[in-house]
Design a protein around this motif. Structure first.
Motif, PDB file in Angstrom:
ATOM      1  N   HIS A  29       0.863  -1.179   0.000  1.00 45.39           N
ATOM      2  CA  HIS A  29       0.000   0.000   0.000  1.00 45.39           C
ATOM      3  C   HIS A  29       0.897   1.226   0.000  1.00 45.39           C
ATOM      4  O   HIS A  29       1.846   1.324   0.783  1.00 45.39           O
ATOM      5  N   LEU A  30       0.633   2.168  -0.897  1.00 42.92           N
ATOM      6  CA  LEU A  30       1.460   3.361  -1.026  1.00 42.92           C
ATOM      7  C   LEU A  30       0.542   4.542  -1.313  1.00 42.92           C
ATOM      8  O   LEU A  30      -0.209   4.525  -2.285  1.00 42.92           O
ATOM      9  N   MET A  31       0.565   5.548  -0.442  1.00 41.39           N
ATOM     10  CA  MET A  31      -0.321   6.682  -0.639  1.00 41.39           C
ATOM     11  C   MET A  31       0.175   7.870   0.162  1.00 41.39           C
ATOM     12  O   MET A  31       1.133   7.767   0.936  1.00 41.39           O
ATOM     13  N   ALA A  32      -0.464   9.023  -0.055  1.00 44.73           N
ATOM     14  CA  ALA A  32      -0.186  10.210   0.745  1.00 44.73           C
ATOM     15  C   ALA A  32      -1.500  10.808   1.197  1.00 44.73           C
ATOM     16  O   ALA A  32      -2.527  10.678   0.526  1.00 44.73           O
ATOM     17  N   LEU A  33      -1.471  11.456   2.335  1.00 44.06           N
ATOM     18  CA  LEU A  33      -2.630  12.164   2.866  1.00 44.06           C
ATOM     19  C   LEU A  33      -2.218  13.595   3.142  1.00 44.06           C
ATOM     20  O   LEU A  33      -1.172  13.836   3.767  1.00 44.06           O
ATOM     21  N   THR A  34      -3.005  14.556   2.685  1.00 40.54           N
ATOM     22  CA  THR A  34      -2.710  15.957   2.952  1.00 40.54           C
ATOM     23  C   THR A  34      -3.996  16.702   3.269  1.00 40.54           C
ATOM     24  O   THR A  34      -5.073  16.354   2.766  1.00 40.54           O
ATOM     25  N   THR A  35      -3.875  17.717   4.106  1.00 38.91           N
ATOM     26  CA  THR A  35      -4.988  18.621   4.383  1.00 38.91           C
ATOM     27  C   THR A  35      -4.486  20.052   4.311  1.00 38.91           C
ATOM     28  O   THR A  35      -3.329  20.339   4.634  1.00 38.91           O
ATOM     29  N   GLY A  36      -5.369  20.960   3.899  1.00 42.40           N
ATOM     30  CA  GLY A  36      -5.068  22.377   3.928  1.00 42.40           C
ATOM     31  C   GLY A  36      -5.528  22.985   5.238  1.00 42.40           C
ATOM     32  O   GLY A  36      -6.144  22.314   6.071  1.00 42.40           O
ATOM     33  N   PRO A  37      -5.245  24.269   5.450  1.00 46.35           N
ATOM     34  CA  PRO A  37      -5.691  24.926   6.687  1.00 46.35           C
ATOM     35  C   PRO A  37      -7.203  24.823   6.850  1.00 46.35           C
ATOM     36  O   PRO A  37      -7.960  25.054   5.910  1.00 46.35           O
ATOM     37  N   GLY A  38      -7.625  24.447   8.049  1.00 44.05           N
ATOM     38  CA  GLY A  38      -9.048  24.343   8.341  1.00 44.05           C
ATOM     39  C   GLY A  38      -9.700  23.064   7.874  1.00 44.05           C
ATOM     40  O   GLY A  38     -10.881  22.842   8.126  1.00 44.05           O
ATOM     41  N   GLU A  39      -8.951  22.183   7.200  1.00 40.09           N
ATOM     42  CA  GLU A  39      -9.512  20.921   6.718  1.00 40.09           C
ATOM     43  C   GLU A  39      -9.184  19.788   7.687  1.00 40.09           C
ATOM     44  O   GLU A  39      -8.101  19.747   8.262  1.00 40.09           O
ATOM     45  N   HIS A  40     -10.112  18.867   7.828  1.00 41.31           N
ATOM     46  CA  HIS A  40      -9.878  17.636   8.580  1.00 41.31           C
ATOM     47  C   HIS A  40     -10.134  16.458   7.647  1.00 41.31           C
ATOM     48  O   HIS A  40     -10.980  16.527   6.756  1.00 41.31           O
ATOM     49  N   LEU A  41      -9.396  15.381   7.843  1.00 39.32           N
ATOM     50  CA  LEU A  41      -9.560  14.194   7.006  1.00 39.32           C
ATOM     51  C   LEU A  41      -9.482  12.957   7.869  1.00 39.32           C
ATOM     52  O   LEU A  41      -8.569  12.817   8.700  1.00 39.32           O
ATOM     53  N   SER A  42     -10.440  12.050   7.716  1.00 45.25           N
ATOM     54  CA  SER A  42     -10.409  10.749   8.374  1.00 45.25           C
ATOM     55  C   SER A  42     -10.216   9.698   7.301  1.00 45.25           C
ATOM     56  O   SER A  42     -11.043   9.563   6.397  1.00 45.25           O
ATOM     57  N   ALA A  43      -9.108   8.965   7.378  1.00 44.96           N
ATOM     58  CA  ALA A  43      -8.747   8.034   6.306  1.00 44.96           C
ATOM     59  C   ALA A  43      -8.555   6.623   6.854  1.00 44.96           C
ATOM     60  O   ALA A  43      -7.712   6.399   7.727  1.00 44.96           O
ATOM     61  N   GLY A  97      -5.675  20.208  10.327  1.00 40.16           N
ATOM     62  CA  GLY A  97      -5.388  21.072   9.195  1.00 40.16           C
ATOM     63  C   GLY A  97      -3.895  21.247   8.972  1.00 40.16           C
ATOM     64  O   GLY A  97      -3.092  21.171   9.901  1.00 40.16           O
ATOM     65  N   GLY A  98      -3.505  21.491   7.726  1.00 41.05           N
ATOM     66  CA  GLY A  98      -2.114  21.735   7.392  1.00 41.05           C
ATOM     67  C   GLY A  98      -1.200  20.564   7.673  1.00 41.05           C
ATOM     68  O   GLY A  98      -0.054  20.743   8.083  1.00 41.05           O
ATOM     69  N   THR A  99      -1.697  19.343   7.433  1.00 37.88           N
ATOM     70  CA  THR A  99      -0.946  18.123   7.748  1.00 37.88           C
ATOM     71  C   THR A  99      -0.622  17.359   6.469  1.00 37.88           C
ATOM     72  O   THR A  99      -1.415  17.346   5.532  1.00 37.88           O
ATOM     73  N   ALA A 100       0.537  16.723   6.441  1.00 41.35           N
ATOM     74  CA  ALA A 100       0.934  15.906   5.291  1.00 41.35           C
ATOM     75  C   ALA A 100       1.651  14.653   5.765  1.00 41.35           C
ATOM     76  O   ALA A 100       2.571  14.729   6.588  1.00 41.35           O
ATOM     77  N   LEU A 101       1.209  13.505   5.256  1.00 42.85           N
ATOM     78  CA  LEU A 101       1.793  12.208   5.591  1.00 42.85           C
ATOM     79  C   LEU A 101       2.081  11.421   4.322  1.00 42.85           C
ATOM     80  O   LEU A 101       1.365  11.542   3.334  1.00 42.85           O
ATOM     81  N   LYS A 102       3.120  10.606   4.343  1.00 36.16           N
ATOM     82  CA  LYS A 102       3.354   9.599   3.311  1.00 36.16           C
ATOM     83  C   LYS A 102       3.285   8.227   3.972  1.00 36.16           C
ATOM     84  O   LYS A 102       3.869   8.011   5.034  1.00 36.16           O
ATOM     85  N   LEU A 104       5.344  14.569   7.540  1.00 37.99           N
ATOM     86  CA  LEU A 104       6.038  15.715   6.969  1.00 37.99           C
ATOM     87  C   LEU A 104       5.723  17.005   7.710  1.00 37.99           C
ATOM     88  O   LEU A 104       6.592  17.865   7.868  1.00 37.99           O
ATOM     89  N   ARG A 105       4.486  17.159   8.150  1.00 40.27           N
ATOM     90  CA  ARG A 105       4.099  18.346   8.905  1.00 40.27           C
ATOM     91  C   ARG A 105       2.726  18.107   9.530  1.00 40.27           C
ATOM     92  O   ARG A 105       1.998  17.214   9.133  1.00 40.27           O
ATOM     93  N   ARG A 155      -3.104  25.889  11.461  1.00 42.21           N
ATOM     94  CA  ARG A 155      -3.731  24.679  10.936  1.00 42.21           C
ATOM     95  C   ARG A 155      -5.212  24.892  10.641  1.00 42.21           C
ATOM     96  O   ARG A 155      -5.862  24.033  10.061  1.00 42.21           O
ATOM     97  N   PHE A 156      -5.707  26.049  11.065  1.00 36.34           N
ATOM     98  CA  PHE A 156      -7.119  26.363  10.839  1.00 36.34           C
ATOM     99  C   PHE A 156      -7.317  27.633  10.020  1.00 36.34           C
ATOM    100  O   PHE A 156      -8.331  27.785   9.350  1.00 36.34           O
TER     101      PHE A 156
END
Length: 311
Positions: free
Chosen positions: A107-121, A133-138, A151-152, A258-259
């Motif tokens: 499994h290979l993917m990335a998850l990112t959010t901008g300011p004020g965004e939330h993501l449940s994956a 918000g403002g988060t990035a993962l690989k 990453l942040r 982040r918001f």
């Protein structure tokens, strides 16, 4: 946003973009990312054309219709991902089949959010990650380890138990290893902060190892680095709040950004060392800034592209 992250082959990247751009409604920011990918390398346009031809094949069209008729799967966050898998199967199978099985990521993917965004994956093994918000993962799942590169930003991890495949997070100089647990990781400028809500986490940082259990918190920049908190309550950011307990203003600014759609910056480093306390409603950045003006004599100046704080 969920997307294929620097896939190991350009063919896989092309397959992904064919699937995404074939969706009925493509947001403008996704279109811009596609244009950036197309211009990133000379061969991308040709690979995209080859994948597009396969995508239009009758057999694939029938398969896609069947996929879109099914409920979404945890490992396929939306129908475009399913299409990408199918296209990649037709285009990239020859390339992938020549590789040693042990080197193929499950499994290979990335998850990112901008300011004020939330993501449940959800991830394939039942693990769930919630991003502030403002988060990035690989993310890379292999045969022996499940690895997340942070990453942040900040994220809450509810990790499925798998003793044969430890779950490892690399957050700058800090490595967090778990088997099955729930914890929060906040990547700050001075290092990572790890808060354990359930289970057992092992943190390695600068040659030191710390075993954390529910209610334990590790802060790489803390003095001392270990502390305790109430693990019965969820992380404040998940409900849009931040509990500041005598923290530097620079830390609160990190959380605000982040918001806030407009970046908040410190005009001088000394302003960031002002100590603040209180419970701040980060999902309303203007309200937080007003509280800082009234409670700490912080001067708020709005420019065309930023909000500056000074004292």
């Amino acid at each position: 946003m969920i997307h294929v992250a620097d896939s190991e082959t350009p063919e896989m990247q092309a397959a992904y973009w064919v699937a995404v751009m074939s969706e009925p409604d493509v947001p403008p920011h996704i279109e811009r990312q596609f244009e950036l990918w197309m211009s990133a390398a000379p061969e991308h346009a040709g690979l995209y054309a080859d994948c597009l031809a396969a995508y239009d094949a009758p057999a694939l069209g029938k398969a896609l219709t069947q996929v879109r008729a099914q409920p979404w799967r945890p490992w396929l966050p939306y129908p475009a991902a399913a299409a990408a898998v199918l296209v990649a199967g037709l285009i990239g199978w020859g390339v992938w089949s020549l590789r040693p099985i042990s080197t193929q990521p499950a499994h290979l993917m990335a998850l990112t959010t901008g300011p004020g965004e939330h993501l449940s994956a959800p991830l394939p093994d039942g693990t769930r990650i919630e991003l502030s918000g403002g988060t990035a993962l690989k993310i890379r799942y292999g045969a022996k380890r499940r690895v997340v590169e942070m990453l942040r930003g900040e994220a809450y991890f509810d990790v499925a138990h798998d003793a044969a495949r430890p779950f490892v997070i690399a957050a700058h100089q800090t490595e967090i290893e778990v088997v099955g647990t729930a914890f929060n990781t906040d990547l700050l400028p001075d290092g990572a902060e790890v808060s354990v809500y359930r289970g057992h986490v092992r943190v390695r940082d600068e040659g030191r190892t710390h075993d954390l259990h529910a209610g334990d918190r590790y802060n790489a920049a803390g003095t001392p680095p270990l502390s305790h908190f109430d693990a019965s309550a969820e992380p404040d950011w998940r409900s849009g709040w931040f509990e500041a307990d005598a923290v530097p203003l620079s830390r609160l600014v990190e959380e605000i950004n982040r918001f806030s759609k407009v970046p908040v910056r410190l005009r001088h480093a000394a302003t960031g060392r002002v100590i603040v306390s209180g419970r701040y409603h980060l999902s309303d950045p203007d309200l937080v800034l007003k509280a800082l003006e009234n409670g700490y004599d912080i001067r708020v100046t709005r420019t065309g592209d930023a909000i500056l704080l000074d004292r």
